[in-house]
Structure formats: structure tokens, C-alpha cells
Design an enzyme around this catalytic site. Structure first.
Site, PDB file in Angstrom:
ATOM      1  N   ALA A   9       0.660  -1.270   0.003  1.00  0.00           N
ATOM      2  CA  ALA A   9      -0.020   0.001  -0.052  1.00  0.00           C
ATOM      3  C   ALA A   9       0.828   1.340   0.003  1.00  0.00           C
ATOM      4  CB  ALA A   9      -0.704   0.010   1.222  1.00  0.00           C
ATOM      5  N   GLY A  14       0.277  -5.376   0.876  1.00  0.00           N
ATOM      6  CA  GLY A  14      -0.482  -5.286  -0.054  1.00  0.00           C
ATOM      7  C   GLY A  14      -0.142  -6.120  -1.495  1.00  0.00           C
ATOM      8  N   GLU A  22      -0.697  -9.642  -0.592  1.00  0.00           N
ATOM      9  CA  GLU A  22      -2.119 -10.076  -0.433  1.00  0.00           C
ATOM     10  C   GLU A  22      -2.735 -10.107  -1.849  1.00  0.00           C
ATOM     11  OE1 GLU A  22      -3.616  -8.364   3.699  1.00  0.00           O
ATOM     12  OE2 GLU A  22      -2.430  -6.858   2.555  1.00  0.00           O
ATOM     13  N   GLU A  65       3.503  -5.432   8.076  1.00  0.00           N
ATOM     14  CA  GLU A  65       2.551  -4.173   8.547  1.00  0.00           C
ATOM     15  C   GLU A  65       2.601  -4.086  10.110  1.00  0.00           C
ATOM     16  OE1 GLU A  65       0.846  -5.646   4.771  1.00  0.00           O
ATOM     17  OE2 GLU A  65       1.428  -6.567   6.354  1.00  0.00           O
TER      18      GLU A  65
END
Length: 799
Positions: free
Chosen positions: A86, A139, A142, A162
Site C-alpha cells: 500500500a 498489499g 496480499e 505491517e
């Protein structure tokens, strides 16, 4: 090409043909193509613009009847990173947590979240192959987990870090990874915040389906898998959707719940920075305890949002993330134009001859730092032949030790040690591109060294730097010819220099912007964090340490004695189980050497003459002072661990001589020096100790900002995080004052302390602190809103 049995192996000629021109039925979507024009995005951060591009590209490919499979790749050429995750800038910084960074909460403008993209990928009726290269983190990982198949090359580094910014994976990482690889591997990757998962590891644990061989590109591997997968039945594709799977049992026979319980035993408590770590385990537990994938995802979302909106420690972690990237090393230097320099250009590339003067603890550590980074030759100079030999042996032992620990390959270590040179003759440094002086803190000695360097160093643009921790850089530079002074600055490493990450880059009056830029680039080359500071006594870090160490000793003189405050009380209040510093002030002093502080006080004219009792000339009338720390060094030789006695005793047979043991001798000395105090024999609470010792430290930080010695409060936070063991979950002294204490309380307490102890000027509240309270803003907000730039209280910056 390593493959699992379900993918038929193709011949190399077929795969090469396929790579020259991709089949028309396979869509290739490159994350990098979604980057906004004119906005560099080297790590393929999944910004709003990138997410919109991916959603549109996926929708187009899924609706096109000619497309039978999709390859998702980082760049069209298959090089570089897949995605580092992200775009953390979208988290709104460290003060206004109004955005989830496009992870969990849908945008009112219709911009897809990472969760939206992951669900779109996972539910695709056409197979999607994630082709992974380089950093595949957060991300990015993911999204890869949502794909039906994952292949990679050997450059892959995967992970879900994270937790290191006070969050958990929020786009399905805590639910999909346990389903794919099991709870054990999920705990290892997510709880530890790992970023170094390799291709071979991914293949072993089932994260990857295939890995490219050396003679095969990632794109051709991905296209082969896509061609094969396009022939699979819908039932076969369904079997690849992790949302339809359950979490497998542990291969080693442990219950998944027991694995989570075991992980909890090794993480810090919630109130000591462990909120996000506990939360990751809770979310992973939800993957197998809740009845469905959807319920697990809802639990993950709730946990993520709770941390984002309510965790102060999480805000501190994110503050540090932003602070390091916007520190003065970048913020200030971006405004400077660099003059061309041959030496500077070489040094920025990690090349050049380095000289280090002084083979003591600091010098040998500095030499190791440059050697590891590939600089060379690195010449260590010391007038003491025995000290020089000891320094060289230490360097050799350290490098060999790192080979044994697997940190450095044996072949590289050989090259490193071949670059080590040594001499007792300073003239051996004549051809150096950069010289760091690292002798003891004596201004006269340092000036003599720089006078010699001025005459012998051949290159007129060579950098001549001092590792001084407190002395005036301008006075040192005055030993150089005027034309050389622009190349002189402070390069203050922290001990042990080859381990500690921080370097204070001290700008003198004549130091050029180009010189600062080169030093900062070199500092990053040696894997350290540079922060540019102004020139004053102690610069930033050590200047703020003065009230910290002084008040710690004065508390013993005020409240010590029988039944009163002890050395251990102060260390415990401030140390790991109290405020959270790595270690308390007295243990720090014992490790560094109590003679260092003693010599500094002597240089400052504060010591009494032990023969005549005459007070030092610079100890002002009414100044609050205790001779406790002076007497323990001067009369009792208690200089610290190296003498097996300091504030504590040390036994070579206990804890390798490093375990702090109570000292009856120091107890008697404290009784003597607290004898006349009206508060002797009194205990203080942990909070009282913390406030008395840390509030003046923070107050000094405000004064440093007032004077323009530091450019921004976040620079001070970075200095204390990486140089002094400040707990990361409290964000640094200035963040702590803003968010944990509150500036109104800080001001009120300082005023109370100053009234109680007028002889300690460090309790006198800063004018900047008063102005922040009057305006009703925190100090970080004061700088963000531009109040500092208006010059209302802050004089012209010394940077």
C-alpha cells in the site's frame, strides 16, 4: 524450471517462442503501468491511481471473450519489484488518521480498496497468475495470495511487514496465508513482520507454484502457466480459491490454537508496544476459529481499523516511518545545489579511499562500517602501536564472526580484510578521499590533527570530518586553510559505531551544502541514518542527554540514602520495563565509561580541585550540582564495566561480567552525598522519576528547535530512536510530549520543578513550548502549519 506435478513441463524451445510474443489469449497486466505520469513509483506502491488502473484492466480482461487467462506482473519486462504494498502516504501521516490507505474502507469516489482488488482477482472466472519478482510485500503479497497461481524468480523477497507500522495485514493476509501455507508459516511471516521470504522458501511452504530457472525469464514462466491454466475446468479453478478453503492442520502435529498461544509467549506486552503483534495473532486465530472466510475477513477488518484509529503506539510507529524518510538529511539537502566534485561523485557511488584516525572503540567501529559497504582501502591510524594492533585484530575478529553467523559470505570477507591498512604515521592518509578523526574528546589534540591533515592530504576537495560528540566543529575547522573549510563537518557516530544506525551530520559555518549532501549519501551507503544538525555544545543528542544524566544523579543526592531512592530504582523506571528505554541512565554510563562524563565536566570547568577543594571556575553560584559522580571516578576508580565497578559492581563470572550487581560501596557514597538533603531516604514513584528526568530532556529539545539547531521535531525523534534507545512505540521525545503527555501538562510540571530547583536551568520552560501551549497546538503541528517558518519565536536556522 521447478514445478509442482499439476503443471506439465514444457520444452525450453516452446517457452522461448512463447516469450518472444505473448499468446493473444493471455492478458498481461503490469502494476507499473498504473503509475501516474510524473509521479515516480519505483516500488510499485498500490496508490489510488494504481488501484483504479488495476480494477479497470482486470475488468476489461475479464469481459473480453478472447482472453482466457491473465498474468499480473510488476513491470512489463519482468524486472524490478512486483509491489512493496500500500502507498503509506495515503494513511494521512501520523496526526490525522482519517484514511485507511485504501486497504479496507471503500472510497466515496469509487476508488477500489486493496480488498476490492483481492476479491476481484480471487473470484475471477479466468485463471490469474501472479508473476513475482523482487519486493512482494504487504498489499502486494496480499494481491498475489488472491491469485489462482503464483510463480517467481530468484529475486523474490516476500513478506507482510505491517506489524512494524503498528497495523496488521488488512487485505486478507491474515486469512489467506494460513489457508495456503498453514498457521505456523503465517505466524512466522506476519508476527515477525518479515520482508525476506525467498523463492525457495515460498516453494517449500506452498506460497509459490513454480520458480524460474536461471536461463528462463519470469514472464515466459508465467505465460506457460497461464496457457496451461486456461484449459482447466471451473471446478479445478474453484479448488485454487483460498476463500473456499479451510486452514490445514499443522504438519508437525501441534494444534493451531497452541501455535498461537506459543507465539504470544515471545511477544512484548500490549502496553509496551505489542498491540499490533497481539492483534496479528488474534486475526490469524480468527482464520481457523471462525466458521467462514467471510467472518474471518470481517474480523481482520475490525482489528485493522481498531489499530488504525485507536492505537497510540501504532501512530508512533507510523510517525517514525514518515520521520525517517523526511528527516533533515533529505528535507534540507533538497534545497541545496551541489557543486561538481570528482571526490564527491566517487564517494556517492560507494568508492574511495577512507582514513580513520584513532583505533579505539569508535575508530575501529567506523572502519568496519566503511569496509562492509565496499569502500577501500580503509586505513586505520593510531600513534599507539599496541592500540593499533588491538584495533586491527578487533576488525578481523568482527568480520570473521559475521562470516560464522552467515551475515557475510566468506569470499566477500576476504576482500573486505584485504582493504584494511594500518599505520602509526598519519602521512599514510595523504591520498584519502574522506578522513574521519575519532580520537578522544580533546579540542587541542583534534586541532593538531586537522592542522596536519591540511598540509598532507593531497586532494583539495577531500572530506575532512570529525567524530566529535560535543566539541565546536567551527573551532576544529579553523585549523584548516580557508578553502578547505567547506569540506569540513562533524560526522558523529554512536557507539558501537558498526552497530548503531544513527549519524549526526554537523554543519559548521563554512560547511558547504555539497559536503553535507555527500556525507548523507555516504552515511546511507554504510547503512546508517543521517540527520543534519547545527553546531553547538553536544549538538542535539548529547545536549539533550545533559539534563537526563544530571537529573538522574541529582535525584540520588536529593532522595537517596537509607530507605530512599536507589540506582536501580531510577534505571528500572526509565529502562525496558518502565518507560521503555533500552537501558537506564546509570547502566548506560557504566557501559560507555564514567570517565567520559568526568572528563567532559573537567573540560567545562565544573570539577572541584580534590587537593584544595576549590570549586570549578564555571560552576556558577547557586547552580544545582552533586559531586557524587565525580568522587566515584576520582577517588574510587569506578569508571564502569571495564573496571568491573561503576554505578554497579560487575563480576566476570556472572553474566560474562556485564550483569549489573548492587554495590555496597555506592550505597555508602549515596548516603554521604544525600546527607544534607531534606528529602533523603524518600522513595519516588516510577512516574515521578520519569517526569523529573525526561521532562527536562524534552524541554531541551524545544530549546534546540528555538535556536535552529534542529530543523524539525521529527529529526529529534529519529536521533533519539536510533542513537539513544528511545522506545519506538513512544515515537521519540517530541512525539511523546505531544501525544502521551500533552504540552500543557509538560509546561505546568516544568514550571513546578523550576520553582523547586531554580539552580537547574534545564527546568526553565522553553519559549517555544509556551507558544505551542498558547496556540493550543502540538510541536509537530506547529511546524507542519508553518508557524516556525513565520519566525515568531524561532531565530534563523543554523542548518
Amino acid at each position: 524450471f521447478f514445478h509442482l506435478s499439476h503443471c506439465p513441463c514444457k520444452s525450453r524451445s516452446q517457452s522461448l517462442t512463447m516469450s518472444n510474443k505473448s499468446p493473444p489469449n493471455i492478458a498481461i497486466i503490469a502494476i507499473s503501468n498504473g503509475t501516474q505520469s510524473g509521479q515516480p513509483n519505483p516500488v510499485n506502491a498500490l496508490s489510488a491511481h494504481v488501484r483504479q488502473y488495476l480494477q479497470k484492466s482486470l475488468a476489461t480482461s475479464l469481459s473480453d471473450p478472447k482472453v482466457t487467462a491473465i498474468v499480473l506482473i510488476g513491470r512489463p519486462d519482468g524486472k524490478g519489484v512486483f509491489s512493496a504494498g500500500a502507498d503509506i502516504k495515503e494513511f494521512s501521516g501520523s496526526d490525522d488518521e482519517s484514511s485507511t490507505g485504501g486497504v479496507t474502507t471503500s472510497d466515496p469516489d469509487g476508488i477500489p480498496t486493496l480488498n476490492d482488488l483481492a476479491h476481484l482477482i480471487e473470484k475471477s472466472p479466468k485463471p490469474i497468475i501472479a508473476a513475482l519478482t523482487g519486493a512482494t510485500l504487504g498489499g502486494g503479497m496480499e494481491l498475489a495470495l488472491a491469485a489462482q497461481y503464483r510463480v517467481a524468480d530468484e529475486s523474490l523477497k516476500y513478506g507482510l511487514p505491517e506489524v512494524k507500522i503498528g497495523l496488521i495485514p488488512g487485505a486478507g493476509g491474515t486469512q489467506r496465508l494460513p489457508r495456503l501455507c498453514g498457521v505456523r508459516h503465517a505466524l512466522d511471516v506476519i508476527v515477525r513482520g518479515r520482508i525476506n521470504g525467498t523463492a525457495s522458501e515460498g516453494l517449500k511452504f506452498g506460497f509459490l507454484d513454480g520458480v524460474a530457472s536461471e536461463d528462463e525469464g519470469i514472464l515466459e514462466v508465467a505465460l506457460r502457466w497461464a496457457s496451461w491454466a486456461s484449459t482447466l475446468s471451473p471446478e479445478k479453478l474453484d479448488s485454487r480459491r483460498l476463500c473456499l478453503k479451510t486452514v490445514p492442520n499443522d504438519e508437525e502435529g501441534m494444534d493451531n490454537s497452541d501455535l498461537c498461544d506459543f507465539a504470544l509467549q515471545s511477544v512484548p506486552p500490549k502496553d509496551m508496544g505489542g498491540e499490533s503483534v497481539h492483534a496479528t495473532i488474534e486475526a490469524i486465530r480468527a482464520s481457523f476459529e471462525l466458521s467462514s472466510f467471510q467472518k474471518g475477513m470481517e474480523a481482520e477488518k475490525n482489528i485493522f481499523n481498531d489499530l488504525l484509529y485507536h492505537s497510540l503506539a501504532g501512530r508512533a510507529y507510523r510517525h517514525i516511518f514518515f520521520a525517517e524518510r523526511s528527516s533533515s538529511s533529505g528535507r534540507q539537502l533538497s534545497k541545496m545545489k551541489s557543486a561538481p566534485s570528482v571526490v564527491g561523485s566517487q564517494l556517492k557511488k560507494g568508492k574511495g579511499a577512507i582514513g580513520v584516525i584513532g583505533a579505539g572503540t569508535m575508530g575501529r567501529g567506523i572502519a568496519i562500517s566503511f569496509l562492509r559497504a565496499g569502500f577501500g582501502p580503509v586505513t586505520l591510524v593510531d600513534v599507539n602501536p599496541k592500540g593499533l594492533d588491538a584495533g586491527i585484530k578487533y576488525i578481523q575478529t568482527t568480520i570473521h564472526g559475521e562470516v560464522k553467523k552467515g551475515r557475510i559470505p566468506g569470499s566477500k570477507a576476504k576482500g573486505i580484510l584485504n582493504h584494511v591498512k594500518s599505520s602509526s604515521d598519519i602521512s599514510y592518509l595523504a591520498d584519502c578521499d574522506l578522513v574521519v578523526e575519532a580520537v578522544f574528546e580533546n579540542l587541542k589534540v583534534k586541532k593538531e590533527i586537522f592542522t596536519k591533515l591540511n598540509n598532507l592530504v593531497v586532494k583539495k576537495d577531500a572530506l575532512l570530518l570529525s567524530n566529535t560528540s560535543s566539541l565546536d566543529v567551527d573551532v576544529i575547522a579553523s585549523s584548516l586553510s580557508p578553502e578547505r573549510r567547506q569540506y569540513c563537518a562533524g560526522m558523529h557516530f554512536f557507539s558501537p559505531a558498526h552497530i548503531m544506525k544513527l549519524v549526526e551530520v554537523v554543519r559548521g559555518q563554512a560547511t558547504s551544502g555539497a559536503t553535507l549532501e555527500i556525507i548523507c549519501a555516504v552515511t546511507k551507503r554504510i547503512k546508517k541514518v543521517p540527520v543534519v544538525v547545527g553546531n553547538c555544545d553536544g549538538f542535539v543528542g548529547n545536549r539533550m542527554m545533559h539534563p537526563y544524566t544530571s537529573e538522574s544523579a541529582l535525584l540520588l543526592a536529593d532522595y537517596g540514602g537509607k530507605g530512599g531512592l536507589t540506582i536501580a530504582d531510577v534505571d528500572n523506571a526509565l529502562g525496558r520495563n518502565g518507560h521503555g528505554m533500552a537501558i537506564g541512565p546509570f547502566l548506560v554510563s557504566d557501559i560507555a565509561g564514567n570517565d567520559i562524563g568526568y572528563n567532559i565536566r573537567r573540560e567545562k570547568g565544573l570539577l572541584s580541585d580534590h587537593r584544595t577543594g576549590q570549586v570549578g571556575p564555571n560552576r556558577k553560584n547557586g547552580m544545582r550540582y552533586t559531586e557524587l559522580a565525580d568522587e566515584m571516578v576520582e577517588k574510587w576508580g569506578r569508571v564502569g564495566q571495564k573496571a568491573q565497578k561503576g554505578w554497579y559492581n560487575y563480576d566476570p563470572n556472572v553474566g560474562n561480567g556485564r550483569k549489573a550487581l548492587p554495590s555496597p560501596e555506592m550505597e555508602e557514597l549515596i548516603i554521604k552525598h544525600s546527607m544534607n538533603s531534606p528529602h533523603k531516604g524518600t522513595k519516588l514513584s516510577k512516574d515521578e522519576i520519569i517526569h523529573r528526568v525526561l521532562f527536562p530532556l524534552v524541554n531541551e529539545g524545544f530549546k534546540i528547535l528555538e535556536e535552529g539547531i534542529a530543523l524539525d521535531p521529527s529529526d529529534i525523534d529519529i536521533i533519539y530512536l536510533y542513537g539513544y534507545g528511545w522506545p519506538a512505540f513512544k515515537g521519540g521525545p517530541m512525539f511523546w510530549a505531544d501525544n502521551y503527555i500533552g504540552l500543557t501538562k509538560l509546561l505546568n510540571e516544568l514550571e513546578k520543578f523550576h520553582e523547586m530547583c531554580p539552580g537547574s536551568d534545564y527546568f526553565r520552560p522553553s519559549e517555544l513550548l509556551k507558544r505551542c501551549v498558547d496556540l493550543g497546538v502540538g510541536v509537530q503541528e506547529y511546524y507542519k502549519k508553518g508557524y516556525a517558518a513565520s519566525g515568531a519565536t524561532t531565530p534563523q536556522s543554523k542548518l
